[in-house]
Design a protein around this motif. Sequence first.
Motif, PDB file in Angstrom:
ATOM      1  N   ASP A   1       0.803  -1.245  -0.089  1.00 39.09           N
ATOM      2  CA  ASP A   1      -0.257  -0.108  -0.067  1.00 39.09           C
ATOM      3  C   ASP A   1       0.855   1.188   0.032  1.00 39.09           C
ATOM      4  O   ASP A   1       1.422   1.634   1.027  1.00 39.09           O
ATOM      5  CB  ASP A   1      -0.872   0.038   1.419  1.00 39.09           C
ATOM      6  CG  ASP A   1      -1.979   1.033   1.409  1.00 39.09           C
ATOM      7  OD1 ASP A   1      -1.771   2.099   0.364  1.00 39.09           O
ATOM      8  OD2 ASP A   1      -2.898   1.007   2.076  1.00 39.09           O
TER       9      ASP A   1
ATOM     10  N   ARG B   1      -2.182   4.025  -7.914  1.00 37.69           N
ATOM     11  CA  ARG B   1      -1.700   3.074  -7.486  1.00 37.69           C
ATOM     12  C   ARG B   1      -0.170   3.292  -6.963  1.00 37.69           C
ATOM     13  O   ARG B   1       0.712   2.503  -6.701  1.00 37.69           O
ATOM     14  CB  ARG B   1      -1.585   1.769  -8.302  1.00 37.69           C
ATOM     15  CG  ARG B   1      -3.034   1.385  -8.429  1.00 37.69           C
ATOM     16  CD  ARG B   1      -2.893   0.044  -9.037  1.00 37.69           C
ATOM     17  NE  ARG B   1      -2.121  -1.034  -8.565  1.00 37.69           N
ATOM     18  CZ  ARG B   1      -1.557  -1.773  -9.440  1.00 37.69           C
ATOM     19  NH1 ARG B   1      -1.909  -1.624 -10.953  1.00 37.69           N
ATOM     20  NH2 ARG B   1      -0.868  -2.533  -9.167  1.00 37.69           N
ATOM     21  N   TRP B   2       0.510   4.474  -6.758  1.00 34.66           N
ATOM     22  CA  TRP B   2       1.759   4.953  -6.673  1.00 34.66           C
ATOM     23  C   TRP B   2       1.775   6.215  -6.064  1.00 34.66           C
ATOM     24  O   TRP B   2       0.932   7.168  -6.001  1.00 34.66           O
ATOM     25  CB  TRP B   2       2.480   4.820  -7.972  1.00 34.66           C
ATOM     26  CG  TRP B   2       2.080   5.911  -9.066  1.00 34.66           C
ATOM     27  CD1 TRP B   2       1.162   5.482 -10.216  1.00 34.66           C
ATOM     28  CD2 TRP B   2       2.070   7.122  -9.396  1.00 34.66           C
ATOM     29  NE1 TRP B   2       0.655   6.525 -10.862  1.00 34.66           N
ATOM     30  CE2 TRP B   2       1.545   7.379 -10.184  1.00 34.66           C
ATOM     31  CE3 TRP B   2       2.825   8.278  -8.550  1.00 34.66           C
ATOM     32  CZ2 TRP B   2       1.553   8.808 -10.843  1.00 34.66           C
ATOM     33  CZ3 TRP B   2       2.835   9.564  -9.027  1.00 34.66           C
ATOM     34  CH2 TRP B   2       2.112   9.926 -10.047  1.00 34.66           C
TER      35      TRP B   2
ATOM     36  N   GLN C   1       2.249   0.212  -5.869  1.00 39.10           N
ATOM     37  CA  GLN C   1       1.378  -1.106  -5.254  1.00 39.10           C
ATOM     38  C   GLN C   1       1.307  -2.233  -6.427  1.00 39.10           C
ATOM     39  O   GLN C   1       1.330  -2.148  -7.449  1.00 39.10           O
ATOM     40  CB  GLN C   1      -0.017  -0.751  -5.284  1.00 39.10           C
ATOM     41  CG  GLN C   1      -1.123  -1.698  -4.766  1.00 39.10           C
ATOM     42  CD  GLN C   1      -2.467  -1.097  -4.480  1.00 39.10           C
ATOM     43  OE1 GLN C   1      -2.977  -0.570  -5.407  1.00 39.10           O
ATOM     44  NE2 GLN C   1      -3.042  -1.457  -3.379  1.00 39.10           N
TER      45      GLN C   1
ATOM     46  N   GLU D   1       0.439  -6.047  -7.645  1.00 39.27           N
ATOM     47  CA  GLU D   1      -0.905  -6.375  -8.233  1.00 39.27           C
ATOM     48  C   GLU D   1      -1.987  -6.811  -7.505  1.00 39.27           C
ATOM     49  O   GLU D   1      -2.899  -6.513  -7.499  1.00 39.27           O
ATOM     50  CB  GLU D   1      -0.701  -7.247  -9.646  1.00 39.27           C
ATOM     51  CG  GLU D   1      -0.097  -6.662 -10.815  1.00 39.27           C
ATOM     52  CD  GLU D   1      -0.991  -5.523 -11.657  1.00 39.27           C
ATOM     53  OE1 GLU D   1      -2.232  -5.665 -11.716  1.00 39.27           O
ATOM     54  OE2 GLU D   1      -0.480  -4.290 -12.036  1.00 39.27           O
TER      55      GLU D   1
END
Length: 160
Positions: free
Chosen positions: A25, A47-48, A64, A66
């Motif tokens: 996370d 996601r980053w 993050q 998958e």
Amino acid sequence: MSQPKVNEEVTPRIRRTHLSLFVKDPFASAPWYEDVLGMQVTARGARWVFLSFGKKHHDIALIQVEDPENATRGTINLQHYGLEIEGDMDELRRLYGMLLRKKIPVVKTTDHKVGYGLYFEDPDGHRFEFFLETVHDDEEGKRLLGQYHAPSDAFDIEPL
């Protein structure tokens, strides 16, 4: 400056590096990087998170994985990322004390004959090193590393 001829061997001349790490996370991990390494968040995506030591747009990217729920660390992985510190042995001792106070897992302290290392882990288990260089002449450093076979000898240090 002359240009390489066609088919002439070309080698990269690296100006700087950055590191991208897969984490479970990135939004939960980023505060650790701000608190422990003194970094600043410079950008976020779905996601980053990008973080900087203050001079460049990013030095470390947290991305993050998958499948965060099933993510595990493998035996083949990044061994550590070294961060050369400014200052002297007292600064390394202060950083050691800070890590202990924050309950950061300290893996080991080492004498590399060209400097001293303090190894620790982030929340996802990535290993980092605060490195205090004591040999500043690069040729002498290469000689010592060769002479001592790139040592990582145990080293006792008192935290401040």
